[in-house]
Design an enzyme around this catalytic site. Structure first.
Site, PDB file in Angstrom:
ATOM      1  N   TYR A   9       0.762  -1.138  -0.024  1.00  0.00           N
ATOM      2  CA  TYR A   9       0.015   0.029   0.092  1.00  0.00           C
ATOM      3  C   TYR A   9       0.882   1.199   0.082  1.00  0.00           C
ATOM      4  O   TYR A   9       2.239   1.187  -0.012  1.00  0.00           O
ATOM      5  CB  TYR A   9      -1.205  -0.035   1.188  1.00  0.00           C
ATOM      6  CG  TYR A   9      -0.167   0.348   2.495  1.00  0.00           C
ATOM      7  CD1 TYR A   9       0.649  -0.575   3.355  1.00  0.00           C
ATOM      8  CD2 TYR A   9      -0.648   1.711   3.063  1.00  0.00           C
ATOM      9  CE1 TYR A   9       1.206  -0.329   4.487  1.00  0.00           C
ATOM     10  CE2 TYR A   9       0.072   1.789   4.481  1.00  0.00           C
ATOM     11  CZ  TYR A   9       0.904   0.933   4.977  1.00  0.00           C
ATOM     12  OH  TYR A   9       1.517   1.372   6.210  1.00  0.00           O
ATOM     13  N   ARG A  59       8.281   4.164  -4.735  1.00  0.00           N
ATOM     14  CA  ARG A  59       8.194   3.158  -3.707  1.00  0.00           C
ATOM     15  C   ARG A  59       7.148   1.999  -3.929  1.00  0.00           C
ATOM     16  O   ARG A  59       7.404   0.929  -3.543  1.00  0.00           O
ATOM     17  CB  ARG A  59       8.155   3.641  -2.276  1.00  0.00           C
ATOM     18  CG  ARG A  59       8.258   2.762  -1.148  1.00  0.00           C
ATOM     19  CD  ARG A  59       8.004   3.634   0.073  1.00  0.00           C
ATOM     20  NE  ARG A  59       6.869   4.092   0.332  1.00  0.00           N
ATOM     21  CZ  ARG A  59       6.492   5.049   1.507  1.00  0.00           C
ATOM     22  NH1 ARG A  59       7.815   5.418   2.533  1.00  0.00           N
ATOM     23  NH2 ARG A  59       5.501   5.296   1.645  1.00  0.00           N
ATOM     24  N   ARG A  90      -8.804 -20.937  -4.167  1.00  0.00           N
ATOM     25  CA  ARG A  90      -9.033 -21.598  -2.888  1.00  0.00           C
ATOM     26  C   ARG A  90      -7.705 -21.076  -1.997  1.00  0.00           C
ATOM     27  O   ARG A  90      -6.923 -20.522  -2.662  1.00  0.00           O
ATOM     28  CB  ARG A  90      -9.060 -23.086  -3.088  1.00  0.00           C
ATOM     29  CG  ARG A  90      -7.475 -23.704  -3.625  1.00  0.00           C
ATOM     30  CD  ARG A  90      -7.716 -25.109  -4.225  1.00  0.00           C
ATOM     31  NE  ARG A  90      -8.865 -25.318  -5.079  1.00  0.00           N
ATOM     32  CZ  ARG A  90      -8.753 -25.156  -6.443  1.00  0.00           C
ATOM     33  NH1 ARG A  90      -7.497 -24.751  -6.848  1.00  0.00           N
ATOM     34  NH2 ARG A  90      -9.538 -25.367  -7.402  1.00  0.00           N
ATOM     35  N   HIS A  95      -0.998 -21.117   0.413  1.00  0.00           N
ATOM     36  CA  HIS A  95      -0.037 -20.157   0.818  1.00  0.00           C
ATOM     37  C   HIS A  95       0.768 -19.514  -0.545  1.00  0.00           C
ATOM     38  O   HIS A  95       0.874 -18.437  -0.594  1.00  0.00           O
ATOM     39  CB  HIS A  95       0.925 -20.450   1.844  1.00  0.00           C
ATOM     40  CG  HIS A  95       0.263 -20.715   3.130  1.00  0.00           C
ATOM     41  ND1 HIS A  95      -0.541 -21.601   3.513  1.00  0.00           N
ATOM     42  CD2 HIS A  95       0.551 -19.856   4.337  1.00  0.00           C
ATOM     43  CE1 HIS A  95      -1.051 -21.437   4.688  1.00  0.00           C
ATOM     44  NE2 HIS A  95      -0.272 -20.469   5.343  1.00  0.00           N
ATOM     45  N   LYS A 124       6.488  -2.197   1.985  1.00  0.00           N
ATOM     46  CA  LYS A 124       5.466  -1.436   2.602  1.00  0.00           C
ATOM     47  C   LYS A 124       4.087  -2.493   2.292  1.00  0.00           C
ATOM     48  O   LYS A 124       3.216  -2.032   1.425  1.00  0.00           O
ATOM     49  CB  LYS A 124       5.172   0.021   1.840  1.00  0.00           C
ATOM     50  CG  LYS A 124       4.129   0.943   2.709  1.00  0.00           C
ATOM     51  CD  LYS A 124       4.075   2.545   2.423  1.00  0.00           C
ATOM     52  CE  LYS A 124       3.170   3.046   3.350  1.00  0.00           C
ATOM     53  NZ  LYS A 124       3.273   3.179   4.575  1.00  0.00           N
ATOM     54  N   LEU A 164      11.054   0.880   7.143  1.00  0.00           N
ATOM     55  CA  LEU A 164      10.357   1.451   6.056  1.00  0.00           C
ATOM     56  C   LEU A 164      11.182   2.701   5.794  1.00  0.00           C
ATOM     57  O   LEU A 164      11.208   3.450   6.571  1.00  0.00           O
ATOM     58  CB  LEU A 164       8.859   1.461   6.174  1.00  0.00           C
ATOM     59  CG  LEU A 164       8.523   1.960   4.761  1.00  0.00           C
ATOM     60  CD1 LEU A 164       8.121   1.046   3.975  1.00  0.00           C
ATOM     61  CD2 LEU A 164       7.004   2.852   5.043  1.00  0.00           C
TER      62      LEU A 164
HETATM   63  N1  PDD Z   1       2.944   5.249   7.482  1.00  0.00           N
HETATM   64  N2  PDD Z   1       7.538   3.587   8.705  1.00  0.00           N
HETATM   65  C1  PDD Z   1       6.540   3.090   8.839  1.00  0.00           C
HETATM   66  C2  PDD Z   1       6.327   1.790   9.478  1.00  0.00           C
HETATM   67  C3  PDD Z   1       5.239   3.457   8.376  1.00  0.00           C
HETATM   68  O1  PDD Z   1       4.058   2.924   8.520  1.00  0.00           O
HETATM   69  C4  PDD Z   1       5.215   4.911   7.893  1.00  0.00           C
HETATM   70  C5  PDD Z   1       4.170   5.651   7.116  1.00  0.00           C
HETATM   71  C6  PDD Z   1       6.780   5.612   7.717  1.00  0.00           C
HETATM   72  C7  PDD Z   1       7.201   7.052   7.210  1.00  0.00           C
HETATM   73  O2  PDD Z   1       6.870   6.880   5.667  1.00  0.00           O
HETATM   74  P1  PDD Z   1       6.428   7.911   4.848  1.00  0.00           P
HETATM   75  O3  PDD Z   1       7.499   9.079   5.227  1.00  0.00           O
HETATM   76  O4  PDD Z   1       6.403   7.458   3.596  1.00  0.00           O
HETATM   77  O5  PDD Z   1       4.832   8.359   5.379  1.00  0.00           O
HETATM   78  C8  PDD Z   1       7.758   4.996   8.263  1.00  0.00           C
HETATM   79  C9  PDD Z   1       1.879   5.676   6.781  1.00  0.00           C
HETATM   80  C10 PDD Z   1       1.667   7.170   7.065  1.00  0.00           C
HETATM   81  C11 PDD Z   1       0.685   4.606   6.999  1.00  0.00           C
HETATM   82  O6  PDD Z   1       1.101   3.427   7.248  1.00  0.00           O
HETATM   83  O7  PDD Z   1      -0.421   5.415   7.250  1.00  0.00           O
END
Ligand code: PDD
Length: 303
Positions: free
Chosen positions: A39, A63, A112, A115, A160, A216
């Protein structure tokens, strides 16, 4: 019902447009059964002319392509296709205030449960607009509370992924401790928040945990690196120990939904002088300038 609860945006699901309340996916969707998807969350900023513009969209799309590649789902659109879709979602949901675009792609619907990847299925694509309220000036002036916890997630945090159980538990841990965020540590080293990257300041240098499988890489990671250069703040990407975190002069988090936000209390202990610091202030200012620059360029492109 609050305004936010009543909000029923027009969403995109597999080529169809309709209200969120009526969007449906089959239960054998791999996203539902296995969390087998990725996502993005792209912030949208309200403009003086009533429109909304995405910030750093090119980086978010890059990304998304990387995340899809890492879990071997074919990217359903090229960048132009994604941009067209996102701009239509924005247009379909015209309204006041800042917002976000949520994008989710799963491996698709299997015949079905099993995994391994099923052959010949088409990815599920879902895009919606969500409300977004950035922290207020008062919240920023006060700074936020964070707590720490052991990072027990897997070692592909660079993807992500919608498999977010570890992050969900950490976010709930923050809520139950009256904190905005949980800051995680793995093997005595800082990793990241439940949904944010974490930064500390030591003797005027801004430090960030190394990019790699333990975190991330936020879109704001590279941005903050750029902004620190612009503001003349020394920047280092390196391992940060628990002791360094606990004795930091400043701590801040960054994410699409928080921009950059100071943490002034960690596990009940005051951070530095207990108020947002000079490095935070410089980065916040530089962040606002970066948005203005990007939106000015965007308006020139349209004309
Ligand atoms: N989350 N690390 C994690 C685990 C995150 O879920 C996020 C962002 C970030 C920062 O990433 P960015 O700068 O691209 O927003 C770092 C989003 C906002 C969410 O899951 O809603």
């Amino acid at each position: 019902m609050s305004q936010a609860e009543a909000f029923d945006p027009t969403v995109y699901l597999n080529g169809e447009w309709g209200p969120l309340s009526e969007a449906r996916i089959p239960v054998l969707d791999r996203g539902f059964i296995f969390g087998d998807g990725v996502y993005e969350v792209v912030p949208l900023y309200a403009q003086p002319d009533g429109t909304r513009l995405p910030f750093r969209l090119a980086q978010h799309l890059a990304r998304l392509a990387r995340s899809l590649g890492k879990i071997r789902i074919d990217n359903p659109f090229d960048d132009a296709g994604w941009r067209a879709l996102i701009h239509r979602v924005i247009a379909e949901n015209a309204g006041a205030g800042d917002a976000l675009v949520y994008i989710q792609v799963t491996r698709g619907v299997a015949k079905r449960r099993g995994h391994a990847f099923p052959a010949g299925i088409t990815p599920t694509v879902f895009v919606m607009l969500g409300h977004l309220v950035f922290p207020s000036a008062a919240d920023r002036a006060r700074g936020a509370v964070a707590v720490t916890a052991e990072d027990k997630r897997w070692l592909h945090c660079d993807i992500k992924s919608t498999s977010l159980l570890g992050n969900v538990l950490m976010s709930q841990h923050a809520v139950e401790n009256d904190a905005l965020e949980t800051i995680q540590l793995r093997d005595g080293l800082l990793t990241e928040g439940s949904s944010s990257n974490v930064w500390i300041v030591k003797g005027g240098t801004l430090l960030g945990a190394p990019r790699g499988p333990r975190i991330l890489e936020g879109i704001r990671y590279g941005l903050i690196e750029e902004l620190s250069r612009e503001a003349g703040i020394p920047f280092e990407e390196r391992d940060i120990t628990e002791a360094e975190l606990r004795s930091a002069d400043e701590i801040m988090i960054s994410s699409a939904t928080k921009e950059v936000m100071p943490i002034t209390t960690l596990d009940g202990v005051q951070v530095g002088e207990g108020r947002p610091g000079a490095v935070y202030a410089a980065l916040f200012e530089a962040y606002q300038r970066a948005k203005t620059r990007e939106f000015e360029q965007a308006s020139k492109r349209v004309i």
